[in-house]
Design an enzyme around this catalytic site. Structure first.
Site, PDB file in Angstrom:
ATOM      1  N   LEU A   1       0.854  -1.193   0.000  1.00 55.93           N
ATOM      2  CA  LEU A   1       0.000   0.000   0.000  1.00 55.93           C
ATOM      3  C   LEU A   1       0.887   1.240   0.000  1.00 55.93           C
ATOM      4  O   LEU A   1       1.859   1.311   0.746  1.00 55.93           O
ATOM      5  CB  LEU A   1      -0.940  -0.014   1.205  1.00 55.93           C
ATOM      6  CG  LEU A   1      -1.868  -1.236   1.304  1.00 55.93           C
ATOM      7  CD1 LEU A   1      -2.760  -1.139   2.526  1.00 55.93           C
ATOM      8  CD2 LEU A   1      -2.718  -1.390   0.055  1.00 55.93           C
TER       9      LEU A   1
ATOM     10  N   ARG B   1       0.517  -9.359  23.270  1.00 55.04           N
ATOM     11  CA  ARG B   1       1.289  -8.884  24.427  1.00 55.04           C
ATOM     12  C   ARG B   1       1.034  -7.403  24.631  1.00 55.04           C
ATOM     13  O   ARG B   1       0.326  -6.781  23.849  1.00 55.04           O
ATOM     14  CB  ARG B   1       2.779  -9.111  24.142  1.00 55.04           C
ATOM     15  CG  ARG B   1       3.165  -8.442  22.827  1.00 55.04           C
ATOM     16  CD  ARG B   1       4.626  -8.336  22.592  1.00 55.04           C
ATOM     17  NE  ARG B   1       4.936  -7.998  21.214  1.00 55.04           N
ATOM     18  CZ  ARG B   1       4.940  -6.787  20.702  1.00 55.04           C
ATOM     19  NH1 ARG B   1       4.647  -5.745  21.460  1.00 55.04           N
ATOM     20  NH2 ARG B   1       5.225  -6.573  19.446  1.00 55.04           N
TER      21      ARG B   1
HETATM   22  P1  ADP Z   1       6.342  -6.586  12.033  1.00 53.79           P
HETATM   23  O1  ADP Z   1       5.714  -7.793  12.649  1.00 53.79           O
HETATM   24  O2  ADP Z   1       7.756  -6.810  11.618  1.00 53.79           O
HETATM   25  O3  ADP Z   1       6.127  -5.341  12.841  1.00 53.79           O
HETATM   26  P2  ADP Z   1       4.078  -5.831  10.314  1.00 53.79           P
HETATM   27  O4  ADP Z   1       3.374  -6.807   9.437  1.00 53.79           O
HETATM   28  O5  ADP Z   1       3.380  -5.411  11.574  1.00 53.79           O
HETATM   29  O6  ADP Z   1       5.549  -6.381  10.643  1.00 53.79           O
HETATM   30  O7  ADP Z   1       4.409  -4.531   9.479  1.00 53.79           O
HETATM   31  C1  ADP Z   1       5.205  -3.493  10.024  1.00 53.79           C
HETATM   32  C2  ADP Z   1       5.109  -2.261   9.149  1.00 53.79           C
HETATM   33  O8  ADP Z   1       5.499  -2.571   7.800  1.00 53.79           O
HETATM   34  C3  ADP Z   1       3.704  -1.701   9.011  1.00 53.79           C
HETATM   35  O9  ADP Z   1       3.354  -0.856  10.084  1.00 53.79           O
HETATM   36  C4  ADP Z   1       3.828  -0.945   7.704  1.00 53.79           C
HETATM   37  O10 ADP Z   1       4.522   0.262   7.904  1.00 53.79           O
HETATM   38  C5  ADP Z   1       4.722  -1.842   6.869  1.00 53.79           C
HETATM   39  N1  ADP Z   1       3.910  -2.767   6.040  1.00 53.79           N
HETATM   40  C6  ADP Z   1       3.539  -4.032   6.349  1.00 53.79           C
HETATM   41  N2  ADP Z   1       2.737  -4.559   5.379  1.00 53.79           N
HETATM   42  C7  ADP Z   1       2.600  -3.598   4.428  1.00 53.79           C
HETATM   43  C8  ADP Z   1       1.881  -3.511   3.173  1.00 53.79           C
HETATM   44  N3  ADP Z   1       1.145  -4.503   2.703  1.00 53.79           N
HETATM   45  N4  ADP Z   1       1.973  -2.333   2.475  1.00 53.79           N
HETATM   46  C9  ADP Z   1       2.714  -1.290   2.942  1.00 53.79           C
HETATM   47  N5  ADP Z   1       3.404  -1.326   4.097  1.00 53.79           N
HETATM   48  C10 ADP Z   1       3.353  -2.454   4.841  1.00 53.79           C
END
Ligand code: ADP
Length: 448
Positions: free
Chosen positions: A203, A291
Site C-alpha cells: 500500500l 502482548r
Molecule cells: P512486524 O511484525 O515486523 O512489525 P508488520 O506486518 O506489523 O511487521 O508490518 C510493520 C510495518 O510494515 C507496518 O506498520 C507498515 O509500515 C509496513 N507494512 C507491512 N505490510 C505492508 C503492506 N502490505 N503495504 C505497505 N506497508 C506495509
C-alpha cells in the site's frame, strides 16, 4: 491477588511493570544479565537474580534460568513484557505447566497469531478485511510472480514468522520481485529460523492504525481505542498517538465491533493489539500482537486505565472492570520513543549517561530506564525510554510535547531527541497529515 511477580524483561518496560506491581502491593523479582547488574529495573525490584551472560540468548531468552529464578524466589506469576519471550508459546506453556501463572494469553493464541498467515486466516474467518495477497505461503518464485500480476505492483514479500520490521522486501516489477523473493526467504531463515514467505499488495499511502483489546477469562471483551503509529523508520514505530487524526467516529465504531467479534470468537485472553493499515477509508488487518505494546501508555493516558494492572488482574482470574462500550477516551496523547542512537545516522550509541533530566509538569509522563551515571549496554534494543504527553486537545498535546522535548536532557550518549524536536515542529505533524512512508521521506528530503 498474587504476592510476588517475576518480571522476565529489562529496560524501561521492566521498570514500568514493577511500578504497577508495587502500587498493587505485589513484590517483584527482577532478572538480569551480568551487564545489567546496576540497571534501574534491578535497583527498584524487591529482589533480583542474575540469570546469565550478556547475550540475550544466555539471559533474557534463557528459559531454564528464568524459571529457576521464579522457583527459588517463590514467584507466583511471570510478566514477560514485550520482545524477548513475550510471544514465545513454549515459554508460556512451560510456565503454566510448572505451576506459575503466565501473564498473557493462552499458548494456542500465541501460536495462532505468531504465524502471520495463520493470523490472517483466523481473523478472515470472523470477517476482518485483510490486504489483497497470496492468501498463504508462497511455494516458489513463479507463484509469487503470478500473484503479483493478479493484484498489481508494487508488492511486499513478508516473512510468516517476521517481527520487528524485519523480513520484508518491496518490489515494483517482476524482475525486482524475483530478487526480493530470494532475499526475503534467506533473511527470514537467518532471522527467524523459518524461510516461509507470503505476498501482499504494497500500500502506497497507508497509515498504521491499531486497536487495543483486553479480554478476561469470563468471556468479557473491552476495546480501549486505537493508536496511530504511522511515523516509522524501517517499519519500526517512532511516534505514536491516540486518537488517530485520520479515523472518524463511524469508522471507529465499525472497526471496534469487528475486532470485538474476533476476540469473542477466539476466546482471547489478556491484552492484545490488532494492527491494520488504513488507506482511503478502508482498514486492512496485517497482524496481531499477543502482548503489551511499547506504545501502550498513550492508551493509558486517554482512558485512565493501567493496562499492566488489568493484565495482572485478568491473569489472576478477575472479571474485567471495563465492559465493552463503557470506556470513553478523554483528550489526546502522543508518545515519542527515546532511542540511544545517533539522530541522523541511526547507529547505536551505548555508553555512560553523564547528565539526565526528564521533563515534568502537567500531562507529562516519562517511562525510562536511564539515570545519571548509568551505562547503556551495547547488547540490547536501543529504546531506553518514552516520553508520553496528554492534552485536552491534539493542539494542546502537541504544544506540551514540544515543550517537554525542549526540557529533556540526556548527556554522554546520543539520543534521537533532536530528531523528535524537528519532527514535531513540521507542518505535516501539526496537521496530523502523515503516512507510514512520511518519516523515511523526511529523512531524505527534510519534508514530512
Ligand atoms: P512486524 O511484525 O515486523 O512489525 P508488520 O506486518 O506489523 O511487521 O508490518 C510493520 C510495518 O510494515 C507496518 O506498520 C507498515 O509500515 C509496513 N507494512 C507491512 N505490510 C505492508 C503492506 N502490505 N503495504 C505497505 N506497508 C506495509
Amino acid at each position: 491477588m498474587f504476592k510476588k511477580i517475576l518480571i522476565a524483561n529489562r529496560g524501561e518496560i521492566a521498570v514500568r511493570i514493577h511500578r504497577t506491581c508495587r502500587e498493587m502491593g505485589i513484590s517483584t523479582v527482577a532478572v538480569h544479565s551480568e551487564a545489567d547488574a546496576s540497571a534501574l529495573h534491578v535497583k527498584l525490584a524487591t529482589e533480583s537474580v542474575c540469570i546469565g551472560g550478556n547475550a540475550a540468548k544466555d539471559s533474557y531468552l534463557n528459559i531454564p534460568a528464568i524459571l529457576s529464578a521464579a522457583e527459588v524466589t517463590d514467584a507466583e506469576a511471570i510478566h514477560p513484557g514485550y520482545g524477548f519471550l513475550s510471544e514465545n508459546s513454549k515459554f508460556a506453556e512451560i510456565t503454566g505447566k510448572l505451576g506459575f501463572t503466565f501473564i498473557g494469553p493462552k499458548p494456542e493464541h500465541i501460536v495462532a497469531m505468531g504465524d502471520k498467515i495463520t493470523a490472517i486466516q483466523t481473523v478472515k474467518k470472523y470477517g476482518l478485511p485483510t490486504v489483497p495477497g497470496s492468501d498463504g505461503v508462497l511455494d516458489d518464485v513463479e507463484q509469487a510472480v503470478e500473484v503479483a500480476e493478479r493484484i498489481g505492483y508494487p508488492v511486499i514479500v513478508k516473512a510468516t514468522s517476521g517481527g520487528g520490521g524485519k523480513g520484508m522486501k518491496v518490489a515494483h516489477s517482476t524482475q525486482a520481485l524475483r530478487q526480493a523473493f530470494h532475499i526475503a526467504m534467506s533473511e527470514a531463515q537467518a532471522n527467524f529460523g523459518d524461510n516461509r514467505v507470503y505476498l501482499e499488495k504494497f500500500l502506497e499511502q497507508p497509515r498504521h492504525v491499531e486497536v487495543q483489546v483486553l479480554c478476561d477469562s469470563h468471556g468479557n471483551v473491552s476495546i480501549l481505542g486505537e493508536r496511530d503509529c504511522s511515523l516509522q523508520r524501517r517499519h519500526q514505530k517512532i511516534i505514536e498517538e491516540t486518537p488517530s487524526p485520520a479515523v472518524t467516529d463511524p469508522m471507529r465504531e465499525k472497526l471496534f465491533e469487528q475486532v470485538a467479534r474476533v476476540c469473542q470468537g477466539m476466546g482471547y485472553l489478556g491484552a492484545g493489539t490488532f494492527e491494520f493499515l488504513y488507506e482511503k477509508g478502508e482498514f486492512y488487518f496485517i497482524e496481531m500482537n499477543t502482548r503489551l505494546q511499547v506504545e501502550h501508555p498513550v492508551t493509558e493516558m486517554v482512558t485512565g486505565i493501567d493496562l499492566v494492572a488489568e493484565q495482572i488482574r485478568i491473569a489472576f482470574g478477575e472479571k474485567l472492570r471495563y465492559p465493552i462500550h463503557s470506556v470513553t477516551p478523554r483528550g489526546h496523547s502522543i508518545e515519542c520513543r527515546i532511542n540511544a542512537e545517533d539522530p541522523e545516522k541511526f547507529y547505536p550509541s551505548p555508553g555512560k549517561v553523564t547528565e539526565y533530566f526528564a521533563p515534568g509538569g502537567p500531562g507529562v509522563r516519562v517511562d525510562s530506564c536511564l539515570y545519571p551515571g548509568y551505562s547503556v549496554p551495547p547488547y540490547y534494543d536501543p529504546t531506553v525510554g518514552k516520553l508520553i504527553v496528554h492534552g485536552a486537545t491534539r493542539e494542546e498535546c502537541v504544544a506540551r510535547l514540544k515543550r517537554a522535548l525542549e526540557e529533556f536532557v540526556v548527556g554522554g550518549i546520543k539520543t534521537n531527541i533532536p530528531l523528535h524536536r524537528k519532527l514535531v515542529a513540521t507542518n505535516a505533524f501539526l496537521k496530523g497529515e502523515y503516512t507510514i512512508h512520511s518519516l523515511e521521506h523526511y529523512l531524505q528530503t527534510g519534508r514530512l
